[in-house]
Design a protein around this motif. Structure first.
Motif, PDB file in Angstrom:
ATOM      1  N   GLY A  46       0.817  -1.210   0.000  1.00 53.23           N
ATOM      2  CA  GLY A  46       0.000   0.000   0.000  1.00 53.23           C
ATOM      3  C   GLY A  46       0.850   1.258   0.000  1.00 53.23           C
ATOM      4  O   GLY A  46       0.537   2.237  -0.686  1.00 53.23           O
ATOM      5  N   MET A  47       1.934   1.228   0.760  1.00 52.56           N
ATOM      6  CA  MET A  47       2.834   2.380   0.826  1.00 52.56           C
ATOM      7  C   MET A  47       3.470   2.639  -0.538  1.00 52.56           C
ATOM      8  O   MET A  47       3.560   3.786  -0.988  1.00 52.56           O
ATOM      9  N   ILE A  48       3.861   1.579  -1.210  1.00 54.83           N
ATOM     10  CA  ILE A  48       4.473   1.745  -2.527  1.00 54.83           C
ATOM     11  C   ILE A  48       3.465   2.337  -3.510  1.00 54.83           C
ATOM     12  O   ILE A  48       3.806   3.236  -4.287  1.00 54.83           O
ATOM     13  N   GLY A  53       1.728   7.390  -6.492  1.00 58.48           N
ATOM     14  CA  GLY A  53       0.850   8.535  -6.717  1.00 58.48           C
ATOM     15  C   GLY A  53       1.490   9.843  -6.302  1.00 58.48           C
ATOM     16  O   GLY A  53       1.394  10.849  -7.010  1.00 58.48           O
ATOM     17  N   ILE A  54       2.169   9.838  -5.160  1.00 59.15           N
ATOM     18  CA  ILE A  54       2.832  11.050  -4.681  1.00 59.15           C
ATOM     19  C   ILE A  54       3.938  11.464  -5.647  1.00 59.15           C
ATOM     20  O   ILE A  54       4.080  12.643  -5.983  1.00 59.15           O
ATOM     21  N   PHE A 121      11.951   7.400  -7.101  1.00 57.95           N
ATOM     22  CA  PHE A 121      11.313   7.901  -5.883  1.00 57.95           C
ATOM     23  C   PHE A 121      11.062   6.742  -4.920  1.00 57.95           C
ATOM     24  O   PHE A 121      11.381   6.820  -3.735  1.00 57.95           O
ATOM     25  N   ILE A 122      10.532   5.649  -5.447  1.00 56.57           N
ATOM     26  CA  ILE A 122      10.236   4.475  -4.620  1.00 56.57           C
ATOM     27  C   ILE A 122      11.526   3.829  -4.122  1.00 56.57           C
ATOM     28  O   ILE A 122      11.624   3.450  -2.948  1.00 56.57           O
ATOM     29  N   ARG A 123      12.527   3.733  -4.982  1.00 56.48           N
ATOM     30  CA  ARG A 123      13.806   3.157  -4.536  1.00 56.48           C
ATOM     31  C   ARG A 123      14.475   4.040  -3.493  1.00 56.48           C
ATOM     32  O   ARG A 123      15.129   3.545  -2.577  1.00 56.48           O
ATOM     33  N   GLY A 124      14.312   5.343  -3.626  1.00 61.07           N
ATOM     34  CA  GLY A 124      14.837   6.246  -2.598  1.00 61.07           C
ATOM     35  C   GLY A 124      14.158   6.019  -1.263  1.00 61.07           C
ATOM     36  O   GLY A 124      14.810   5.987  -0.214  1.00 61.07           O
ATOM     37  N   TYR A 125      12.839   5.842  -1.287  1.00 57.23           N
ATOM     38  CA  TYR A 125      12.093   5.513  -0.065  1.00 57.23           C
ATOM     39  C   TYR A 125      12.614   4.211   0.538  1.00 57.23           C
ATOM     40  O   TYR A 125      12.879   4.146   1.747  1.00 57.23           O
ATOM     41  N   ALA A 126      12.779   3.173  -0.301  1.00 58.70           N
ATOM     42  CA  ALA A 126      13.242   1.879   0.195  1.00 58.70           C
ATOM     43  C   ALA A 126      14.646   2.000   0.786  1.00 58.70           C
ATOM     44  O   ALA A 126      14.939   1.422   1.843  1.00 58.70           O
ATOM     45  N   TYR A 127      15.500   2.767   0.137  1.00 59.38           N
ATOM     46  CA  TYR A 127      16.860   2.966   0.641  1.00 59.38           C
ATOM     47  C   TYR A 127      16.843   3.648   2.009  1.00 59.38           C
ATOM     48  O   TYR A 127      17.486   3.198   2.951  1.00 59.38           O
ATOM     49  N   LEU A 128      16.109   4.744   2.103  1.00 61.04           N
ATOM     50  CA  LEU A 128      16.040   5.462   3.380  1.00 61.04           C
ATOM     51  C   LEU A 128      15.419   4.593   4.477  1.00 61.04           C
ATOM     52  O   LEU A 128      15.870   4.609   5.621  1.00 61.04           O
ATOM     53  N   LYS A 129      14.421   3.821   4.120  1.00 58.79           N
ATOM     54  CA  LYS A 129      13.776   2.937   5.092  1.00 58.79           C
ATOM     55  C   LYS A 129      14.780   1.918   5.621  1.00 58.79           C
ATOM     56  O   LYS A 129      14.857   1.688   6.828  1.00 58.79           O
ATOM     57  N   ARG A 130      15.557   1.317   4.715  1.00 59.85           N
ATOM     58  CA  ARG A 130      16.583   0.355   5.158  1.00 59.85           C
ATOM     59  C   ARG A 130      17.634   1.029   6.030  1.00 59.85           C
ATOM     60  O   ARG A 130      18.092   0.453   7.014  1.00 59.85           O
ATOM     61  N   GLN A 131      18.023   2.258   5.670  1.00 60.68           N
ATOM     62  CA  GLN A 131      19.011   2.967   6.477  1.00 60.68           C
ATOM     63  C   GLN A 131      18.492   3.229   7.884  1.00 60.68           C
ATOM     64  O   GLN A 131      19.215   3.088   8.858  1.00 60.68           O
ATOM     65  N   VAL A 132      17.234   3.622   7.979  1.00 61.86           N
ATOM     66  CA  VAL A 132      16.642   3.890   9.288  1.00 61.86           C
ATOM     67  C   VAL A 132      16.521   2.598  10.087  1.00 61.86           C
ATOM     68  O   VAL A 132      16.808   2.558  11.283  1.00 61.86           O
TER      69      VAL A 132
END
Length: 145
Positions: A46-48, A53-54, A121-132
């Protein structure tokens, strides 16, 4: 100009909601851990979709033009030169066909650029999520490590 609008459900789902949903959707899930795994997968999917859309909305309305690199400018200049050279050697019917081809090619390139922007954009989200979750993020150790 009619603006393209998107509707998002921006409410967040709690772990309790996930357990309730997984029990309702998949009655075979009796373990709350299984329910949370199921829910996490659903949440991520759902987030993806929400990020797609964003990202598309940001590209269309908020980000402005993406800067053209020196290499792209060089390639575009060569494309224009070759197109002009070709145009000088075509009859009128073939010239019309070339223009239609160029329009179709431009439309395909526009869609491709949008798809790549959204995917980035989605890969950036996934990258930041993994970093966090697992790495260091702005010098602070993530909760997973």
């Amino acid at each position: 100009m009619k603006l393209r609008t998107r509707e998002f459900n921006r409410s967040m789902v709690t772990a309790d909601n996930i357990s309730e949903i997984s029990a309702r959707v998949s009655p075979g899930i009796t373990d709350s851990g299984q329910g949370l795994i199921f829910g996490a997968a659903c949440y991520e999917a759902g987030m993806i979709e929400m990020l797609r859309g964003i990202a598309a909305e940001a590209l269309e309305f908020g980000m402005g033009n993406i800067l053209v690199t020196r290499n792209t400018k060089k390639a575009l200049k060569e494309q224009v030169e070759k197109s002009e050279e070709l145009r000088q050697n075509l009859n009128e019917d073939t010239l019309v066909l070339l223009e239609e081809y160029e329009d179709a090619t431009q439309n395909a390139a526009d869609r491709d650029a949008e798809d790549h922007f959204v995917e980035g954009f989605i890969r950036g989200y996934a990258y930041l999520k993994r970093q966090v979750e697992f790495g260091t993020y702005f010098g602070v150790r993530g909760s997973g490590g």
